[in-house]
Structure formats: structure tokens, C-alpha cells
Write an enzyme that holds these catalytic residues in place. Structure first.
Site, PDB file in Angstrom:
ATOM      1  N   LYS A 143       1.343  22.114  -2.200  1.00 42.67           N
ATOM      2  CA  LYS A 143       0.242  23.020  -1.819  1.00 42.67           C
ATOM      3  C   LYS A 143       0.767  24.441  -1.902  1.00 42.67           C
ATOM      4  O   LYS A 143       1.969  24.678  -1.763  1.00 42.67           O
ATOM      5  CB  LYS A 143      -0.199  22.741  -0.382  1.00 42.67           C
ATOM      6  CG  LYS A 143      -1.580  23.257  -0.060  1.00 42.67           C
ATOM      7  CD  LYS A 143      -2.619  22.219  -0.418  1.00 42.67           C
ATOM      8  CE  LYS A 143      -4.035  22.714  -0.263  1.00 42.67           C
ATOM      9  NZ  LYS A 143      -4.988  21.594  -0.423  1.00 42.67           N
ATOM     10  N   ASP A 179      -8.646  25.358  -3.668  1.00 46.21           N
ATOM     11  CA  ASP A 179      -8.837  24.981  -2.258  1.00 46.21           C
ATOM     12  C   ASP A 179      -9.680  26.115  -1.675  1.00 46.21           C
ATOM     13  O   ASP A 179     -10.383  26.803  -2.431  1.00 46.21           O
ATOM     14  CB  ASP A 179      -7.476  24.817  -1.546  1.00 46.21           C
ATOM     15  CG  ASP A 179      -7.601  24.116  -0.195  1.00 46.21           C
ATOM     16  OD1 ASP A 179      -7.707  22.882  -0.161  1.00 46.21           O
ATOM     17  OD2 ASP A 179      -7.608  24.805   0.850  1.00 46.21           O
TER      18      ASP A 179
HETATM   19  P1  NDP Z   1     -14.541  26.919  -0.067  1.00 48.01           P
HETATM   20  O1  NDP Z   1     -13.750  28.153  -0.103  1.00 48.01           O
HETATM   21  O2  NDP Z   1     -15.421  26.585  -1.204  1.00 48.01           O
HETATM   22  O3  NDP Z   1     -15.441  26.873   1.243  1.00 48.01           O
HETATM   23  C1  NDP Z   1     -14.850  26.966   2.503  1.00 48.01           C
HETATM   24  C2  NDP Z   1     -15.930  26.880   3.557  1.00 48.01           C
HETATM   25  O4  NDP Z   1     -15.316  26.713   4.828  1.00 48.01           O
HETATM   26  C3  NDP Z   1     -16.759  28.145   3.663  1.00 48.01           C
HETATM   27  O5  NDP Z   1     -18.028  27.815   4.123  1.00 48.01           O
HETATM   28  C4  NDP Z   1     -15.982  28.934   4.705  1.00 48.01           C
HETATM   29  O6  NDP Z   1     -16.740  29.906   5.398  1.00 48.01           O
HETATM   30  C5  NDP Z   1     -15.563  27.859   5.645  1.00 48.01           C
HETATM   31  N1  NDP Z   1     -14.340  28.270   6.322  1.00 48.01           N
HETATM   32  C6  NDP Z   1     -13.161  28.596   5.759  1.00 48.01           C
HETATM   33  N2  NDP Z   1     -12.271  28.979   6.690  1.00 48.01           N
HETATM   34  C7  NDP Z   1     -12.921  28.892   7.854  1.00 48.01           C
HETATM   35  C8  NDP Z   1     -12.537  29.151   9.184  1.00 48.01           C
HETATM   36  N3  NDP Z   1     -11.289  29.577   9.486  1.00 48.01           N
HETATM   37  N4  NDP Z   1     -13.456  28.938  10.158  1.00 48.01           N
HETATM   38  C9  NDP Z   1     -14.714  28.508   9.858  1.00 48.01           C
HETATM   39  N5  NDP Z   1     -15.134  28.267   8.602  1.00 48.01           N
HETATM   40  C10 NDP Z   1     -14.246  28.447   7.628  1.00 48.01           C
HETATM   41  O7  NDP Z   1     -13.479  25.735   0.190  1.00 48.01           O
HETATM   42  P2  NDP Z   1     -13.624  24.176  -0.061  1.00 48.01           P
HETATM   43  O8  NDP Z   1     -15.006  23.737   0.178  1.00 48.01           O
HETATM   44  O9  NDP Z   1     -12.957  23.856  -1.333  1.00 48.01           O
HETATM   45  O10 NDP Z   1     -12.669  23.590   1.096  1.00 48.01           O
HETATM   46  C11 NDP Z   1     -13.166  23.191   2.365  1.00 48.01           C
HETATM   47  C12 NDP Z   1     -12.190  22.229   3.005  1.00 48.01           C
HETATM   48  O11 NDP Z   1     -12.039  21.080   2.167  1.00 48.01           O
HETATM   49  C13 NDP Z   1     -10.767  22.749   3.216  1.00 48.01           C
HETATM   50  O12 NDP Z   1     -10.237  22.167   4.380  1.00 48.01           O
HETATM   51  C14 NDP Z   1     -10.028  22.217   2.004  1.00 48.01           C
HETATM   52  O13 NDP Z   1      -8.639  22.120   2.239  1.00 48.01           O
HETATM   53  C15 NDP Z   1     -10.661  20.856   1.881  1.00 48.01           C
HETATM   54  N6  NDP Z   1     -10.554  20.192   0.588  1.00 48.01           N
HETATM   55  C16 NDP Z   1     -10.954  20.790  -0.557  1.00 48.01           C
HETATM   56  C17 NDP Z   1     -10.863  20.127  -1.767  1.00 48.01           C
HETATM   57  C18 NDP Z   1     -11.354  20.720  -3.033  1.00 48.01           C
HETATM   58  O14 NDP Z   1     -11.263  20.040  -4.060  1.00 48.01           O
HETATM   59  N7  NDP Z   1     -11.892  21.923  -3.047  1.00 48.01           N
HETATM   60  C19 NDP Z   1     -10.286  18.783  -1.848  1.00 48.01           C
HETATM   61  C20 NDP Z   1      -9.973  18.195  -0.564  1.00 48.01           C
HETATM   62  C21 NDP Z   1     -10.092  18.900   0.582  1.00 48.01           C
HETATM   63  P3  NDP Z   1     -16.521  31.479   5.120  1.00 48.01           P
HETATM   64  O15 NDP Z   1     -17.262  31.764   3.855  1.00 48.01           O
HETATM   65  O16 NDP Z   1     -17.078  32.167   6.305  1.00 48.01           O
HETATM   66  O17 NDP Z   1     -15.033  31.690   4.991  1.00 48.01           O
HETATM   67  O1  2IT Z   2      -6.840  19.279  -0.523  1.00 49.71           O
HETATM   68  C1  2IT Z   2      -6.980  18.860  -1.683  1.00 49.71           C
HETATM   69  O2  2IT Z   2      -6.843  17.669  -1.964  1.00 49.71           O
HETATM   70  C2  2IT Z   2      -7.344  19.820  -2.730  1.00 49.71           C
HETATM   71  N1  2IT Z   2      -7.530  20.996  -2.428  1.00 49.71           N
HETATM   72  C3  2IT Z   2      -7.443  19.385  -4.156  1.00 49.71           C
HETATM   73  C4  2IT Z   2      -6.086  19.341  -4.799  1.00 49.71           C
HETATM   74  C5  2IT Z   2      -6.076  19.090  -6.283  1.00 49.71           C
HETATM   75  O3  2IT Z   2      -4.971  19.177  -6.834  1.00 49.71           O
HETATM   76  O4  2IT Z   2      -7.112  18.824  -6.893  1.00 49.71           O
END
Ligand code: NDP
Ligand code: 2IT
Length: 456
Positions: A137, A177
Site C-alpha cells: 500500500k 484508493d
Molecule cells: P473515494 O476517494 O472514491 O471515496 C471516499 C469516500 O469516503 C468519500 O465519500 C469521502 O468523503 C469519504 N471519506 C474519506 N475519508 C473520510 C473520513 N476521514 N471521514 C469520513 N468520510 C471519509 O475512495 P474509495 O471509494 O475508493 O474508498 C473508500 C474505502 O474503500 C476506503 O476505505 C478504501 O480503502 C476502501 N477500498 C477501496 C477499493 C477501491 O478499489 N477503490 C478497494 C477496496 C477497499 P469526502 O469526499 O468528504 O472525503
Molecule cells: O484496498 C484495496 O484493496 C484497494 N484499494 C485496491 C487495491 C488494488 O490493487 O486494486
């Protein structure tokens, strides 16, 4: 074997607590990392300490230390010619079963403890997919909110100017992420290609014109819902007509909602770091399209949804007070605490699946398990994203892109495999403890591979 008969270090820790205390002592300021390690060790302790092989090879001490941690300076210039410096990181945690794989996060809260927790989780998650992916990461404490497109591009270039020397399609393959989506991956890919003069699958989440996989943007959210279907199926239950609270409004939340709607469930909330919206009639596909457009600007607030569709907006709160059957936390770590967990189950919620990484606090997780609800931890429930990243890598190697249907089919298959592994290792009597199942199932494959490769 290679090792002497007399192992002084054979189970050198008298108790789980003694081991965990040593981790806390060694990394005293990394609280999210302690939290993630504690959860995993709690599950794997008996497996790890009852096997002579695991003890001989001292797997416990080795599995909590990253292969390497890279920290670097990122100087960049804003639109007014001010020079800024951010910190860049890449944690290459474990490569026993494949090259390092995991996302990059751009968020002001990013620090070493947060990225180590995410990289540690990624090791077990990637193992559960059944693919050959090690765990890593990275990211930066850079805040994308309020930055112009040109500033984002400058920052991504500056980040890659250092990161490029540590990654490669056979070494370490980053993805997105929080704060890193298709746009940022594009800028970073462009800069990597320029520096190395090589067009390779070094990043995933690429645009489909230049090596990206269909369904990768959707994969985490869709996969999460496929996992929920599998959990419900163990109780001969389905998604039809279920009310679902979702947090977040980014990549994972948007596509989780999309799949919920398609399968006849009713998502009723979305959130961001400012507050949440409650749409009791149900968020529709049309409204999700609006959210996708709205949130393509990183500083946009979900408050706009409430104004546009004339629904309730609750400032500064998370959506766990809203009555639901299913809750899907999809925003960030520790966004659901014990009080929230109690309120959810009190209101009748009986399925919680984590789209985000470690969104539930330790106490909240214990509450869900004590209540014997269906609780899917992030490393299992959100594994669909990295799984389709793995499928993107294989398409880059063969140079043959797969159809949408083919990739979606693979995603379903992999989520079923993840679920089966959880059941295999987590089922006791009639209850599946998915936390234990995911941790033990993820662990044994990595530990056995470490042993096969000796002491490296
Ligand atoms: P995005 O940046 O697309 O969206 C993040 C969302 O979470 C936004 O709505 C944001 O709000 C909110 N958020 C972020 N930080 C905070 C905080 N400190 N408190 C409250 N709300 C918060 O990210 P993703 O959707 O990609 O990721 C969301 C989660 O999913 C994370 O935990 C990530 O690690 C996990 N994840 C993502 C994967 C991927 O493929 N993208 C895969 C597996 C897990 P705001 O706009 O206000 O910051
Ligand atoms: O938390 C996660 O699994 C991710 N942000 C996706 C990682 C990836 O390599 O696709």
C-alpha cells in the site's frame, strides 16, 4: 529440515498479549496498525502457535514486519507558483505469494501507521482472492480537495518521479484508493511510461483505451454486494426488498448502490466527511448517476444531493442511526463504533459488510460477532477490487482484453471463493465467524508459502 532441533525461539511468547504488547512497543505511534494486527493475531493465534513448522520458521514475528518501507519527499508547485512538500510512501509488506499489490491513497490523514495497517490487511485480502498477489500500500498526505486539475497532474508527476524506481509489473503494481481514481492513475501512468520508456501494466485501474480492465471501477462495490448475496444465501435469504444503509459516496459506495438497486434492494443513505443524506424512498440509478457526476469533483459535498432531491441531510454524522436490514460502511477506517453497532442491531440490522478497510472499530466487530449477525470484514468483503486488478494484470500480460461479461463472471467466481474460504476456516457449529475465517484462510496460504521459500 534446515533448522536445528533445539529451537530457543519456538513459541517465545507466553501469551497472545505478550506478542501484541511487543508490536505496540516496537511501533508505539502506529495505532491503526496495532488495531489491524490485533484483529488478525486474535484469529490466527491458535493456528500459528499450534503448528511446529510455523513456530520453527518464526512466522509470527516475520508476518508483522514489512519487507520494506519507502518514504520520500514530494516537492510540487501549485498554480500560484508556491512550492509545497508532501510525504510519499510505499509499504511493500509481503511478497510470498506474488508481487506487491495494493492501492495508493491521497488524503491528509495518511501517515505510516495508516498505510501499514492497509498494507497488512492487503496481504491477507490478496491471499483470499486465490490469485498470485502479494500485499502493499502507499500514498501521500497530499489533500486533493480544492486542487485544480493542473495541480493534481503536477502532484501525480512529482509522486511518480520517485515512486517509479520502486515499482514495476513484476515487482509492485499500485492502484487507486481514497483520493486516487482513474484520473490520477492516468497521470501517474503517463509519467512512469515517460521515465522508463516502457508501456507496461505497472498500475491497475487504467483507462480501458490503454490497458484498463472493464468492470475494474465497479469491482469493489459490485464484489461487496456479491459477497453479501453469498452471506445471505447461507441463511436462505436474499437481497430483494432489503433496506440498506451505505456510507461514503466515492467509488466503492457508488457501485455498491448500483448493484443493490439492480438486485432489488433499497439503498437509503450516502455520506461524506461532512455529513449524510437519507433518502427513504430509495436511491435510484438516476440519482447514482448524479452522484457520480457530482463526486467527480473531489471537493463536492453530498449535501448537494439533499438539496437537489429534497431529502434529509444530517451534518457531521454517519448514517448508522437509520433503520435498515443491511449496513455497508464504504467510506473510511473507524467510521462505525460500538454505539453505532449497538444502534444498528437494536434497529434490526442483521448484515454488515465492509466495503471500506477496517471501518468498524474493534469493539463494534466484537458486538456484531457476539450478536451472531452476518458480519463480513473488509479483507473478504471488499476483495473484489484487487481481484479485478489481478485480472487486469493478466489481460496486460496476454494483451487480450476480456469482455464485460467475462470479467463480471470472474468477479462473482472470486467472491464465491473468498466466501467459501471464510466458511471453511470460520464455521463453528452453525455460525460462520467471517473474521476468523478470513484471517486464518488468508494467513495459511501466505505462511505456507513463506516456509516453502525458506528464511528470506
Ligand atoms: P473515494 O476517494 O472514491 O471515496 C471516499 C469516500 O469516503 C468519500 O465519500 C469521502 O468523503 C469519504 N471519506 C474519506 N475519508 C473520510 C473520513 N476521514 N471521514 C469520513 N468520510 C471519509 O475512495 P474509495 O471509494 O475508493 O474508498 C473508500 C474505502 O474503500 C476506503 O476505505 C478504501 O480503502 C476502501 N477500498 C477501496 C477499493 C477501491 O478499489 N477503490 C478497494 C477496496 C477497499 P469526502 O469526499 O468528504 O472525503
Ligand atoms: O484496498 C484495496 O484493496 C484497494 N484499494 C485496491 C487495491 C488494488 O490493487 O486494486
Amino acid at each position: 529440515l534446515l533448522l536445528p532441533d533445539n529451537y530457543d525461539f519456538l513459541l517465545k511468547y507466553k501469551s497472545k498479549k505478550e506478542f501484541l504488547d511487543s508490536v505496540v512497543d516496537n511501533y508505539s505511534d502506529q495505532k491503526e496498525f496495532h488495531q489491524a494486527v490485533e484483529e488478525v493475531i486474535h484469529s490466527i493465534w491458535d493456528t500459528a502457535t499450534s503448528s511446529e513448522e510455523y513456530c520453527k520458521f518464526n512466522i509470527l514475528d516475520r508476518i508483522v514486519v514489512p519487507d520494506r518501507t519507502i518514504i520520500f519527499r514530494i516537492p510540487w508547485m501549485d498554480d500560484k507558483n508556491n512550492v509545497h512538500v508532501n510525504l510519499g510512501y510505499r509499504i511493500q509488506f509481503n511478497s510470498a505469494i506474488g508481487p506487491y499489490k495494493g492501492g495508493l491513497r491521497f488524503h491528509p490523514n495518511v501517515n505510516l501507521g495508516v498505510l501499514k495497517f492497509l498494507a497488512f490487511e492487503q496481504v491477507f485480502k490478496n491471499s483470499l482472492t486465490g490469485l498470485n498477489l502479494g500485499g502493499g500500500k502507499g500514498g501521500s498526505n497530499f489533500d486533493p480537495k480544492g486542487k485544480s486539475d493542473k495541480e493534481i497532474m503536477s502532484f501525480c508527476y512529482a509522486f511518480m518521479n520517485e515512486l517509479y524506481r520502486h515499482i514495476g509489473r513484476r515487482t509492485d503494481i499500485p492502484a487507486g484508493d481514497i483520493g486516487v481514481g482513474a484520473r490520477e492513475i492516468g497521470y501517474m501512468f503517463g509519467q512512469y511510461k515517460k521515465i522508463r520508456n516502457a508501456f507496461t501494466g505497472v498500475l491497475t485501474g487504467k483507462g480501458t483505451n490503454w490497458g484498463g480492465s472493464l468492470i475494474r471501477p465497479e469491482a469493489t462495490g459490485y464484489g461487496l454486494v456479491y459477497f453479501v448475496l453469498e452471506m445471505l444465501d447461507t441463511r436462505k435469504d436474499s437481497l430483494k426488498g432489503k433496506t440498506v444503509t451505505v456510507s461514503g459516496s466515492g467509488n466503492v459506495a457508488q457501485f455498491a448502490c448500483e448493484k443493490l438497486i439492480e438486485l432489488g434492494a433499497k439503498p437509503v443513505t450516502l455520506s461524506d466527511s461532512s455529513g449524510f443524506i437519507h433518502d427513504p424512498d430509495g436511491i435510484t440509478q438516476e440519482k447514482i448517476e448524479y452522484v457520480k457526476k457530482l463526486k467527480s469533483v473531489r471537493s463536492a459535498r453530498i449535501l448537494e444531493y439533499a438539496k437537489k432531491f429534497n431529502v434529509e441531510y444530517v451534518e457531521g454524522k454517519r448514517p448508522w442511526s437509520i433503520k435498515c436490514d443491511i449496513a455497508l460502511p464504504c467510506a473510511t477506517e473507524n467510521e462505525l463504533n460500538l454505539d453505532d453497532a449497538k444502534q444498528l442491531t437494536h434497529n434490526g440490522c442483521y448484515v454488515v459488510a465492509e466495503g471500506a478497510n477496517m471501518p468498524s472499530t474493534t469493539n463494534a466487530v466484537h458486538h456484531f460477532i457476539n450478536q451472531k449477525i452476518l458480519f463480513g470484514p473488509g479483507k473478504a468483503a471488499n476483495a473484489g477490487g484487487v481481484a479485478i486488478s489481478g485480472i487486469e494484470m493478466s489481460q496486460n500480460s496476454t494483451r487480450i482484453p476480456l469482455t464485460r461479461d467475462k470479467v463480471d463472471g470472474l468477479l462473482k467466481e472470486i467472491m464465491q471463493r473468498v466466501h467459501n474460504t471464510c466458511v471453511k476456516y470460520g464455521k463453528k457449529d452453525d455460525f460462520v465467524n467471517y473474521v476468523d475465517g478470513a484471517n486464518i484462510g488468508g494467513f495459511v496460504r501466505v505462511a505456507d508459502s513463506m516456509i516453502d521459500q525458506g528464511i528470506v
